[in-house]
Structures are given as structure tokens and as C-alpha cells.
Design an enzyme around this catalytic site. Structure first.
Site, PDB file in Angstrom:
ATOM      1  CD  GLU A   1      -3.525  -3.393 -18.231  1.00  0.00           C
ATOM      2  OE1 GLU A   1      -3.936  -2.234 -18.019  1.00  0.00           O
ATOM      3  OE2 GLU A   1      -2.934  -4.062 -17.365  1.00  0.00           O
TER       4      GLU A   1
ATOM      5  N   GLY B   1      -4.746   8.748   4.381  1.00  0.00           N
ATOM      6  CA  GLY B   1      -5.719   9.637   3.754  1.00  0.00           C
ATOM      7  C   GLY B   1      -5.141  11.032   3.595  1.00  0.00           C
TER       8      GLY B   1
ATOM      9  CG  HIS C   1      -3.864  10.840 -38.269  1.00  0.00           C
ATOM     10  ND1 HIS C   1      -4.219  11.461 -39.443  1.00  0.00           N
ATOM     11  CD2 HIS C   1      -4.410   9.595 -38.330  1.00  0.00           C
ATOM     12  CE1 HIS C   1      -4.967  10.643 -40.173  1.00  0.00           C
ATOM     13  NE2 HIS C   1      -5.099   9.503 -39.517  1.00  0.00           N
TER      14      HIS C   1
ATOM     15  CE  LYS D   1      -0.085  -3.630 -15.629  1.00  0.00           C
ATOM     16  NZ  LYS D   1      -1.372  -3.776 -15.062  1.00  0.00           N
TER      17      LYS D   1
ATOM     18  NE  ARG E   1      -3.625  -0.025   2.548  1.00  0.00           N
ATOM     19  CZ  ARG E   1      -4.875  -0.204   2.151  1.00  0.00           C
ATOM     20  NH1 ARG E   1      -5.284  -1.404   1.798  1.00  0.00           N
ATOM     21  NH2 ARG E   1      -5.715   0.788   2.103  1.00  0.00           N
TER      22      ARG E   1
ATOM     23  CD  GLU F   1       1.487  -0.419 -12.649  1.00  0.00           C
ATOM     24  OE1 GLU F   1       1.098  -1.173 -13.549  1.00  0.00           O
ATOM     25  OE2 GLU F   1       0.864  -0.270 -11.595  1.00  0.00           O
TER      26      GLU F   1
ATOM     27  CD1 TRP G   1       2.749   5.579  -2.667  1.00  0.00           C
ATOM     28  CD2 TRP G   1       1.299   7.276  -2.422  1.00  0.00           C
ATOM     29  NE1 TRP G   1       2.580   6.171  -3.892  1.00  0.00           N
ATOM     30  CE2 TRP G   1       1.704   7.218  -3.777  1.00  0.00           C
ATOM     31  CE3 TRP G   1       0.402   8.266  -2.042  1.00  0.00           C
ATOM     32  CZ2 TRP G   1       1.227   8.092  -4.745  1.00  0.00           C
ATOM     33  CZ3 TRP G   1      -0.077   9.159  -2.998  1.00  0.00           C
ATOM     34  CH2 TRP G   1       0.332   9.055  -4.344  1.00  0.00           C
TER      35      TRP G   1
HETATM   36  O1  M6R Z   1      -8.033  -1.356  -7.283  1.00  0.00           O
HETATM   37  P1  M6R Z   1      -8.403  -0.717  -8.598  1.00  0.00           P
HETATM   38  O2  M6R Z   1      -8.603  -1.689  -9.686  1.00  0.00           O
HETATM   39  O3  M6R Z   1      -9.550   0.242  -8.476  1.00  0.00           O
HETATM   40  O4  M6R Z   1      -7.133   0.153  -8.964  1.00  0.00           O
HETATM   41  C1  M6R Z   1      -7.122   0.996 -10.073  1.00  0.00           C
HETATM   42  C2  M6R Z   1      -5.718   1.365 -10.455  1.00  0.00           C
HETATM   43  O5  M6R Z   1      -5.088   2.083  -9.435  1.00  0.00           O
HETATM   44  C3  M6R Z   1      -4.879   0.124 -10.775  1.00  0.00           C
HETATM   45  O6  M6R Z   1      -5.476  -0.651 -11.748  1.00  0.00           O
HETATM   46  C4  M6R Z   1      -3.465   0.530 -11.245  1.00  0.00           C
HETATM   47  O7  M6R Z   1      -3.549   1.191 -12.451  1.00  0.00           O
HETATM   48  C5  M6R Z   1      -2.584  -0.711 -11.336  1.00  0.00           C
HETATM   49  N1  M6R Z   1      -1.452  -0.557 -10.483  1.00  0.00           N
HETATM   50  C6  M6R Z   1      -2.086  -0.978 -12.695  1.00  0.00           C
HETATM   51  O8  M6R Z   1      -1.310  -2.120 -12.756  1.00  0.00           O
END
Ligand code: M6R
Length: 603
Positions: free
Chosen positions: A479, A99, A502, A483, A27, A486, A72
Site C-alpha cells: 500500500e 462509461g 532474489h 500511495k 472523478r 500514485e 477522464w
Molecule cells: O473505490 P475503490 O476502493 O473500489 O477503488 C479502488 C481503487 O481504484 C482505489 O483504491 C485506488 O487504488 C486509489 N486511488 C488508491 O489511492
């Protein structure tokens, strides 16, 4: 984002906190800390970096009660001063928080003149506020906490201790996740059940704007005005073995490998022995009644929504619109007369998606959450839930949740289509087709060495890359590029192949990697092949991923043919492996990419 743990009344408090934080590290992982009391002395220990750095500093830290946090960063850099727990002016009160407090600067100005702060966080201001009410204004701890909660605006999960009282942890939440874990003779708090599953499978939910007084032998839930609320416990269906890595070097590879199992689990969950759909009739009816389906999601889940759009539209005869959760929370477009919202979310905790759900609920719009986490916030607050049954997804990069989402929506689409008498839905043999998909995934997974080799040549040192595709493949390249960027930090864009000419084609130069996806439709395929020639003529280093039946000599990776509605599942698998190996060979932490966190619980 950020993980919270707490325990009251257990002599192994330090161990429970560290183990819990390790489970919550996904997290947030830029710094961490614990505060332990109830032993010979109180201990505050913090470290920048991973939980292992914190753990190394905890020799001799003993007590019965404590709170811990993995961070985080939202306010202030990842330093020890900014790491939680934070203390009040006199250091009597100690707080961890997940939060964002929106009015923290106003609070500082209005209430905390003369206070000294060690760091830049909003959390430190919150604990100073509680301390002020208790020590300067003479309120009890509970009254001081309540008074602060009436003033604080924003999202929070708080766990607070009074360093003079090891018998109690005070917690409260609004918009950020927090659970009570019920132990035998002791109790716990945690951001999610995984953190405490070694200790207990009994949990209690906390609702927004509730305060809970957690003691070793009691848990009392109140609203902010002190009215008691009854709350039953529930059993979390998690297995400790689900959250281990086994012999895998990274969770991501384990989770990629689990995808055939997820497909078969979904077949068993959403169809019966006669291959009839087993989808809650109430959900089917709600979708049938809608004149438009709105899929709300973020990141990979948003891409999974796009990957499912055509299938949903063709099988349910209902238009499908996609909404980026972080946009729709504040700028809801004009909706149709009978909208139905589908919240797609692996974690079920994404704050952006929740913001949209809150609005949808206010507007009386029916909603379905499709999530991997039963009992998650989005699941609790939506009208209906369908689960992905993918097992815990721990790597920050989402893989099996994406494929699970497309497959789950396929069951929904077919069930609704059949109820509507849609001919395509009746003919679509989903159980058989999804079994074929599971086999196709297995076949691709057996080509890991080939894929790894291709990645070595193409992506080991490059700074940028492109994915291109048309039609359904376009949704998959969105996607695929997410990936790759990321976890490998390669700047990568996914483009509709025809769009390159374009504008974007000006970025192609000698050696630029361009990965093309080509599935199913021969006409579309021939256009994409034309686009590949155009980039190769300008020096691009092309790699093709092609469905069998339309492959040509020289294509790099061949994927077993599946039903076109499900090709976004089979075609995404090699791109997941490409991202994995690119990250691995660039020497990065595959599971915990920089700056990210698994559950994004801030807006
Ligand atoms: O838990 P969620 O599916 O709502 O999360 C959404 C995004 O934060 C999540 O898909 C994020 O883009 C991933 N880390 C991508 O691999």
C-alpha cells in the site's frame, strides 16, 4: 470516472452545473463542458483542464436547464473537441456520458455513413445515432433514445437534451452510476449525491437499463420497452460541511488527520456500551457458513484486503483468498464448495469489482460489500453491506478508507470468531485495541514535521524508491508504494524484504531510497534489519519505520505499539504522510494526480 450533472427548471442552472462539476472533479479532471438552454439563447461551453478553466468562460451563460460533464479520457485526447457535451450531426441533440460504449465503431459503420465527427469519442457516435433516429428516421426523441439504447452495448450513464426543448432531460444508465436529485420546483441528475447536496438531500436511484424522463415537476422511470417503474426517493445522509477542505491545503491531509476519528466512529458503530460486537447476525451467519472467504478489490482496497487476511483467517478459522477484481471478472478461478465473497471498495462503484459481483450473483454466491458509500452500486447489488463510516473521501489517494476497511473487517472477524467459539477471537479486546490504534495514529500525526524533514532529504528529487517489509509489514509496503507512486510519480515498488536478494537488489545503487517497515516480531525484525544492511552496503539511502519496543539507535520514525492484527493501520500512517510530503515538495497537485480519477467506473 467522469462526472455528470444536469438540472431542469431552475434559473440558476449554470451555477448549479458548475458547482456540481466542482464537487465531481475528483472523478476526472482533464476537460469539462456544459450545455445550457432555456434562456435567451443556447450555450455550449467547453474547456481543457480543470473546472476553474470552464467556469472562467461562463460569464453571461444563462438558462433554466442544462447538462455538464467533467472528463477522464477513454477515447481520444483531452481536447475541447473530445470534451463533453457532444452534439448530433445537426447539433439539435446534446449528450454527456460516463462509461465506455463497446460497439461504437460498429455503430458508426452500420448506421452513420456520411456523418461528420469533431472528435474521437464513443459518446459523439451515440448522440449522432440518437439524432439519426429522430431526424432522419422521424422518431420522437424518446423513441429515438430508446432505439439507440437497444443498440448500444457497454457501460454508460447518459444525460440527453433536445436543444429545442428546455423542459426535459432524458437519462439512462447501465453499469455506470447516476442518480436523480429532487429539488423544490426543479430536478437534477448527478453521478453522486455529493454533487447536489447543496441543493437537496432527496434522491432517487436509477437501476441498470432504465430510462428516466426528468422534468421540473416530475420524474418518470421506464424500462427500455416503455414500461413504467415506481421508484421511491431516499434521504442522503451527507452534510455539506463533510465535503469541504476547511483550513487544510489538501483533502488528503485532512483525510489522513481524520483517521483517529474514523477508528472511534467504527468502535461506536460496531460495538455497544458493553463492548459487545454489533454486527448484523445475518452477515455473521453467512460468513460462518462459508468454507472460504474471497476478498475482491482493486488498488488500495485490495491492499487493505491483504492487510486483513491473517486476522480474518485466525479469528474466523476460514481461509481467505484475495482476488484482483479486474482479473476475476473474466477469469474466475476454481472456487471452494461454499464460497463467500467480500467486495472491498471505498466508492462502491468500481466497475472491475462490480463485474465480479455480477458473476457471483449469477452463481448464487453470498456477498458482502464493505464500502464507504451507502446506496452505492456494490452495496445495492451485494447480499449484505457493512459501511466504513469514514465520511466522504475526496482526495484521489485513498487513506482513511484503507484504515477504515481494516478496522471494519476486524469487527467482522471478531464477531464471526466469537460466534464460532474461537479462543483468539474471545480474547481479542478489539474495542480497547482499536482505541490504542487511534492514539497511536494521533501520536504519529504529531510527528508530521519530522516526517516532512525526512522526506525532503530522501524523496524530493529521486526517480525511484523501494519499500520493504516482512509478514504483516509486507502487506503495508504494498500500500505504501502504491500511495507514493500514485501522487509523487516516483517509481516505487513494495517488496517482501527477503525477496530483494532474489533479483531486485540489482537495482540498488548509490542513493536509492529504501524505506523499511518493521513491526512486532523480533525474529522477523532481525531478518529485515539484515536486508537493510545488504542494501545500505550497496549504496542505498535507508529510512526505517519501526514499532516501539524493537527500535534501535538510528531508527528514523518510531510508531507506538499496537495489537499485531491492527499494525497495518498504525504502520501505514507514516507512509501516507511520506507520500503526501513527497508530492507536495515536488510541486504536484496532491489531491488530483495526473491520469487518475477517484471512482474508477470503467473496466
Ligand atoms: O473505490 P475503490 O476502493 O473500489 O477503488 C479502488 C481503487 O481504484 C482505489 O483504491 C485506488 O487504488 C486509489 N486511488 C488508491 O489511492
Amino acid at each position: 470516472m467522469c462526472g455528470i450533472v444536469g438540472v431542469v427548471g431552475n434559473t440558476n442552472a449554470t451555477d448549479i452545473l458548475i458547482q456540481g462539476l466542482e464537487k465531481l472533479e475528483y472523478r476526472g479532471y482533464d476537460s469539462a463542458g456544459i450545455f445550457v438552454l432555456g434562456g435567451a439563447e443556447n450555450h455550449l461551453v467547453k474547456a481543457v483542464g480543470r473546472i476553474a478553466e470552464l467556469s472562467a468562460k461562463t460569464a453571461g451563460v444563462e438558462g433554466t436547464t442544462g447538462i455538464g460533464h467533467t472528463r477522464w479520457a477513454t477515447h481520444g485526447k483531452p481536447t475541447e473537441d473530445n470534451a463533453h457535451p457532444h452534439r448530433s450531426e445537426t447539433e439539435r441533440f446534446v449528450l454527456v456520458h460516463n462509461g465506455v460504449i463497446e460497439n461504437y465503431l460498429e455503430i458508426k459503420e452500420e448506421y452513420l455513413a456520411g456523418h461528420h465527427f469533431k472528435g474521437q469519442t464513443d459518446t459523439e457516435i451515440a448522440v449522432h445515432l440518437i439524432g439519426k433516429f429522430a431526424e432522419e428516421d422521424g422518431l420522437s426523441v424518446l423513441e429515438a433514445f430508446k432505439k439507440a439504447l437497444h443498440i448500444i452495448r457497454g457501460s454508460y450513464a447518459f444525460a440527453l437534451v433536445d436543444s429545442q426543448d428546455p423542459e426535459v432531460i432524458y437519462v439512462a444508465k447501465n453499469k455506470s452510476p447516476l442518480l436523480i436529485g429532487l429539488g423544490d420546483g426543479y430536478n437534477m441528475v448527478c453521478s453522486d449525491a455529493m454533487a447536489m447536496i447543496r441543493e437537496t438531500n432527496q434522491y432517487m436511484e436509477i437501476h441498470d437499463q432504465e430510462l428516466v424522463i426528468v422534468k421540473a415537476d416530475s420524474v418518470e422511470v421506464q424500462d427500455y420497452d416503455g414500461n413504467r417503474r415506481e421508484r421511491a426517493s431516499y434521504t442522503a445522509e451527507l452534510d455539506l460541511s463533510d465535503i469541504g477542505k476547511g483550513t487544510y491545503p489538501y483533502y488528503m491531509l485532512k483525510e489522513i488527520d481524520e483517521q483517529p476519528t474514523v477508528m472511534r466512529k467504527l468502535i461506536n458503530t460496531y460495538s455497544d456500551e458493553n463492548q459487545q460486537m454489533v454486527v448484523d447476525p445475518e452477515i455473521v451467519k453467512a460468513v460462518q457458513e462459508a468454507d472460504r472467504i474471497y476478498i475482491i478489490a482493486a488498488g488500495t482496497s485490495y491492499n487493505a484486503g491483504y492487510a486483513s487476511k491473517t486476522m480474518l483467517e485466525e479469528l474466523t478459522d476460514t481461509p481467505v483468498e484475495l482476488g484482483i477484481a479486474s482479473e476475476w471478472g473474466y477469469a474466475m478461478p476454481l472456487l471452494s464448495k461454499k464460497p463467500m465473497f467480500i467486495l472491498l471498495s471505498q466508492s462502491g462503484e468500481t466497475a472491475d469489482s462490480r463485474q465480479v459481483l455480477v458473476k457471483a450473483n449469477e452463481m448464487g454466491i453470498p456477498s458482502l460489500t464493505v464500502t464507504n458509500v451507502s446506496g452505492s452500486t456494490l452495496s445495492r447489488e451485494a447480499t449484505y453491506t457493512m459501511l466504513l463510516h469514514a465520511g466522504p473521501e475526496i482526495a484521489v489517494a485513498s487513506t482513511k478508507a484503507y484504515t477504515g476497511q481494516v478496522a471494519t473487517l476486524a469487527f467482522l472477524a471478531k464477531a464471526v470468531g466469537e460466534a464460532n467459539g474461537n479462543e483468539k477471537a474471545k480474547k481479542f479486546d478489539l474495542v480497547r485495541e482499536l482505541s490504542i490504534v487511534a492514539q497511536s495514529i494521533e501520536s504519529t500525526l504529531s510527528e508530521k514535521e519530522l516526517i516532512e524533514e525526512k522526506v525532503r532529504g530522501l524523496l524530493e528529487t529521486t526517480r525511484n524508491a523501494f519499500y520493504i517489509g516482512r509478514g504483516q509489514d509486507y502487506y503495508v509496503v504494498m500500500e505504501a508504494s502504491l500511495k507514493l507512486k500514485e501522487i509523487s510519480y516516483i517509481q516505487c515498488e513494495g517488496f517482501a524484504a527477503g525477496e530483494l536478494k532474489h533479483g531486485t537488489i540489482s537495482l540498488i545503487e548509490d542513493g536509492t531510497p529504501v524505506i523499511a517497515l518493521i513491526s512486532d516480531n523480533p525474529t522477523v525484525a532481525s531478518h529485515t534489519r539484515g536486508n537493510i544492511s545488504e542494501v545500505v552496503a550497496r549504496g542505498a539511502n535507508a529510512l526505517t519505520i519501526v514499532e516501539e519496543g524493537i527500535e534501535k539507535e538510528g531508527d528514523d520514525i518510531i510508531i507506538n505499539k499496537v495489537h499485531p492484527y491492527l499494525s497495518s493501520i498504525s504502520m501505514v500512517i507514516p507512509t501516507q504522510l511520506i507520500a503526501y510530503y513527497a508530492s507536495l515538495h515536488r510541486g504536484l497537485d496532491v489531491d488530483k494526480p495526473r491520469n487518475l480519477a477517484k471512482a474508477v467506473t470503467v473496466e
